[in-house]
Design a protein around this motif. Structure first.
Motif, PDB file in Angstrom:
ATOM      1  N   TRP A  51       0.840  -1.196   0.000  1.00  0.00           N
ATOM      2  CA  TRP A  51       0.000   0.000   0.000  1.00  0.00           C
ATOM      3  C   TRP A  51       0.881   1.254   0.000  1.00  0.00           C
ATOM      4  O   TRP A  51       0.643   2.189  -0.759  1.00  0.00           O
ATOM      5  CB  TRP A  51      -0.899  -0.041   1.224  1.00  0.00           C
ATOM      6  N   LEU A  52       1.905   1.256   0.816  1.00  0.00           N
ATOM      7  CA  LEU A  52       2.827   2.389   0.889  1.00  0.00           C
ATOM      8  C   LEU A  52       3.567   2.586  -0.437  1.00  0.00           C
ATOM      9  O   LEU A  52       3.662   3.707  -0.950  1.00  0.00           O
ATOM     10  CB  LEU A  52       3.819   2.193   2.036  1.00  0.00           C
ATOM     11  N   ILE A  53       4.077   1.508  -1.000  1.00  0.00           N
ATOM     12  CA  ILE A  53       4.826   1.588  -2.262  1.00  0.00           C
ATOM     13  C   ILE A  53       3.940   2.095  -3.393  1.00  0.00           C
ATOM     14  O   ILE A  53       4.334   2.973  -4.169  1.00  0.00           O
ATOM     15  CB  ILE A  53       5.444   0.217  -2.614  1.00  0.00           C
ATOM     16  N   VAL A  54       2.725   1.577  -3.473  1.00  0.00           N
ATOM     17  CA  VAL A  54       1.805   2.002  -4.526  1.00  0.00           C
ATOM     18  C   VAL A  54       1.419   3.465  -4.334  1.00  0.00           C
ATOM     19  O   VAL A  54       1.299   4.218  -5.309  1.00  0.00           O
ATOM     20  CB  VAL A  54       0.559   1.091  -4.567  1.00  0.00           C
ATOM     21  N   SER A  55       1.258   3.902  -3.103  1.00  0.00           N
ATOM     22  CA  SER A  55       0.921   5.307  -2.839  1.00  0.00           C
ATOM     23  C   SER A  55       2.039   6.246  -3.298  1.00  0.00           C
ATOM     24  O   SER A  55       1.771   7.292  -3.895  1.00  0.00           O
ATOM     25  CB  SER A  55       0.654   5.521  -1.352  1.00  0.00           C
ATOM     26  N   VAL A  56       3.281   5.873  -3.040  1.00  0.00           N
ATOM     27  CA  VAL A  56       4.418   6.687  -3.491  1.00  0.00           C
ATOM     28  C   VAL A  56       4.470   6.710  -5.012  1.00  0.00           C
ATOM     29  O   VAL A  56       4.659   7.772  -5.621  1.00  0.00           O
ATOM     30  CB  VAL A  56       5.744   6.161  -2.887  1.00  0.00           C
ATOM     31  N   ASP A  57       4.278   5.560  -5.649  1.00  0.00           N
ATOM     32  CA  ASP A  57       4.284   5.494  -7.106  1.00  0.00           C
ATOM     33  C   ASP A  57       3.155   6.337  -7.688  1.00  0.00           C
ATOM     34  O   ASP A  57       3.353   7.073  -8.655  1.00  0.00           O
ATOM     35  CB  ASP A  57       4.156   4.041  -7.571  1.00  0.00           C
ATOM     36  N   LEU A  58       1.987   6.268  -7.087  1.00  0.00           N
ATOM     37  CA  LEU A  58       0.844   7.049  -7.545  1.00  0.00           C
ATOM     38  C   LEU A  58       1.125   8.548  -7.427  1.00  0.00           C
ATOM     39  O   LEU A  58       0.787   9.328  -8.330  1.00  0.00           O
ATOM     40  CB  LEU A  58      -0.391   6.667  -6.730  1.00  0.00           C
ATOM     41  N   THR A  59       1.773   8.948  -6.355  1.00  0.00           N
ATOM     42  CA  THR A  59       2.143  10.357  -6.172  1.00  0.00           C
ATOM     43  C   THR A  59       3.094  10.817  -7.277  1.00  0.00           C
ATOM     44  O   THR A  59       2.930  11.905  -7.837  1.00  0.00           O
ATOM     45  CB  THR A  59       2.801  10.559  -4.792  1.00  0.00           C
ATOM     46  N   MET A  60       4.078   9.995  -7.602  1.00  0.00           N
ATOM     47  CA  MET A  60       5.039  10.349  -8.654  1.00  0.00           C
ATOM     48  C   MET A  60       4.361  10.408 -10.029  1.00  0.00           C
ATOM     49  O   MET A  60       4.663  11.280 -10.840  1.00  0.00           O
ATOM     50  CB  MET A  60       6.197   9.352  -8.690  1.00  0.00           C
ATOM     51  N   ILE A  61       3.445   9.499 -10.286  1.00  0.00           N
ATOM     52  CA  ILE A  61       2.739   9.500 -11.568  1.00  0.00           C
ATOM     53  C   ILE A  61       1.916  10.776 -11.721  1.00  0.00           C
ATOM     54  O   ILE A  61       1.968  11.441 -12.754  1.00  0.00           O
ATOM     55  CB  ILE A  61       1.841   8.249 -11.698  1.00  0.00           C
ATOM     56  N   VAL A  62       1.175  11.131 -10.682  1.00  0.00           N
ATOM     57  CA  VAL A  62       0.365  12.351 -10.740  1.00  0.00           C
ATOM     58  C   VAL A  62       1.261  13.573 -10.904  1.00  0.00           C
ATOM     59  O   VAL A  62       0.955  14.487 -11.672  1.00  0.00           O
ATOM     60  CB  VAL A  62      -0.526  12.463  -9.484  1.00  0.00           C
ATOM     61  N   ARG A  63       2.386  13.582 -10.225  1.00  0.00           N
ATOM     62  CA  ARG A  63       3.336  14.698 -10.347  1.00  0.00           C
ATOM     63  C   ARG A  63       3.835  14.837 -11.783  1.00  0.00           C
ATOM     64  O   ARG A  63       3.887  15.928 -12.342  1.00  0.00           O
ATOM     65  CB  ARG A  63       4.503  14.487  -9.394  1.00  0.00           C
ATOM     66  N   HIS A  64       4.190  13.717 -12.412  1.00  0.00           N
ATOM     67  CA  HIS A  64       4.677  13.751 -13.790  1.00  0.00           C
ATOM     68  C   HIS A  64       3.580  14.170 -14.762  1.00  0.00           C
ATOM     69  O   HIS A  64       3.849  14.894 -15.723  1.00  0.00           O
ATOM     70  CB  HIS A  64       5.254  12.406 -14.197  1.00  0.00           C
ATOM     71  N   ILE A  65       2.353  13.732 -14.525  1.00  0.00           N
ATOM     72  CA  ILE A  65       1.250  14.141 -15.397  1.00  0.00           C
ATOM     73  C   ILE A  65       1.035  15.645 -15.294  1.00  0.00           C
ATOM     74  O   ILE A  65       0.843  16.326 -16.293  1.00  0.00           O
ATOM     75  CB  ILE A  65      -0.038  13.372 -15.050  1.00  0.00           C
ATOM     76  N   ARG A  66       1.094  16.179 -14.082  1.00  0.00           N
ATOM     77  CA  ARG A  66       0.881  17.620 -13.879  1.00  0.00           C
ATOM     78  C   ARG A  66       2.025  18.469 -14.418  1.00  0.00           C
ATOM     79  O   ARG A  66       1.838  19.656 -14.662  1.00  0.00           O
ATOM     80  CB  ARG A  66       0.685  17.923 -12.401  1.00  0.00           C
ATOM     81  N   GLN A  67       3.201  17.893 -14.634  1.00  0.00           N
ATOM     82  CA  GLN A  67       4.321  18.658 -15.162  1.00  0.00           C
ATOM     83  C   GLN A  67       4.164  18.957 -16.643  1.00  0.00           C
ATOM     84  O   GLN A  67       4.913  19.752 -17.190  1.00  0.00           O
ATOM     85  CB  GLN A  67       5.645  17.941 -14.901  1.00  0.00           C
ATOM     86  N   GLY A  68       3.234  18.325 -17.289  1.00  0.00           N
ATOM     87  CA  GLY A  68       2.917  18.680 -18.656  1.00  0.00           C
ATOM     88  C   GLY A  68       3.596  17.852 -19.721  1.00  0.00           C
ATOM     89  O   GLY A  68       4.054  16.747 -19.471  1.00  0.00           O
ATOM     90  N   PRO A  69       3.662  18.402 -20.944  1.00  0.00           N
ATOM     91  CA  PRO A  69       4.094  17.651 -22.102  1.00  0.00           C
ATOM     92  C   PRO A  69       5.498  17.064 -22.021  1.00  0.00           C
ATOM     93  O   PRO A  69       5.807  16.140 -22.739  1.00  0.00           O
ATOM     94  CB  PRO A  69       4.025  18.654 -23.249  1.00  0.00           C
ATOM     95  N   HIS A  70       6.357  17.621 -21.181  1.00  0.00           N
ATOM     96  CA  HIS A  70       7.695  17.039 -21.098  1.00  0.00           C
ATOM     97  C   HIS A  70       7.624  15.591 -20.626  1.00  0.00           C
ATOM     98  O   HIS A  70       8.359  14.738 -21.103  1.00  0.00           O
ATOM     99  CB  HIS A  70       8.569  17.858 -20.144  1.00  0.00           C
ATOM    100  N   TYR A  71       6.711  15.298 -19.703  1.00  0.00           N
ATOM    101  CA  TYR A  71       6.573  13.933 -19.208  1.00  0.00           C
ATOM    102  C   TYR A  71       5.402  13.198 -19.831  1.00  0.00           C
ATOM    103  O   TYR A  71       5.387  11.988 -19.863  1.00  0.00           O
ATOM    104  CB  TYR A  71       6.420  13.933 -17.682  1.00  0.00           C
ATOM    105  N   GLN A  72       4.406  13.902 -20.324  1.00  0.00           N
ATOM    106  CA  GLN A  72       3.239  13.256 -20.916  1.00  0.00           C
ATOM    107  C   GLN A  72       2.913  13.932 -22.240  1.00  0.00           C
ATOM    108  O   GLN A  72       1.978  14.699 -22.348  1.00  0.00           O
ATOM    109  CB  GLN A  72       2.051  13.346 -19.953  1.00  0.00           C
ATOM    110  N   PRO A  73       3.691  13.665 -23.269  1.00  0.00           N
ATOM    111  CA  PRO A  73       3.478  14.350 -24.547  1.00  0.00           C
ATOM    112  C   PRO A  73       2.202  13.872 -25.231  1.00  0.00           C
ATOM    113  O   PRO A  73       1.811  12.724 -25.105  1.00  0.00           O
ATOM    114  CB  PRO A  73       4.711  13.975 -25.361  1.00  0.00           C
TER     115      PRO A  73
END
Length: 88
Positions: A51-73
């Motif tokens: 649960w902890l590992i998935v939560s950290v991964d989920l946080t990083m994924i959302v962060r990368h999505i919010r950073q815009g086209p550089h991470y999610q073109p």
């Protein structure tokens, strides 16, 4: 066409990773609760760690999505250009 720079410029399917992480988070929570109620502390701890590992991964994924086209073109963003010079 391959440029040889794919390991440095690879793109990830972040939306797919987001939904897979949400699915994993739900199962980790259910597993933690179910094993706790069943009196299986070892499995409950294992699911809690997951649960902890998935939560950290989920946080990083959302962060990368919010950073815009550089991470999610999108489809209109061309591939990265290959490096001009190689430094060794």
């Amino acid at each position: 066409m391959r440029t040889g720079s794919e390991p440095m410029t690879a793109r990830s399917a972040l939306r797919l990773r987001l939904w897979l992480s949400v699915w994993g988070l739900i199962w980790a929570i259910v597993g933690t609760v179910a094993f706790s109620l069943a009196g299986r502390p070892g499995w409950a701890i294992a699911c809690g760690v997951l649960w902890l590992i998935v939560s950290v991964d989920l946080t990083m994924i959302v962060r990368h999505i919010r950073q815009g086209p550089h991470y999610q073109p999108g489809r209109d963003v061309p591939p990265y250009r290959p490096p001009e010079h190689h430094h060794r």
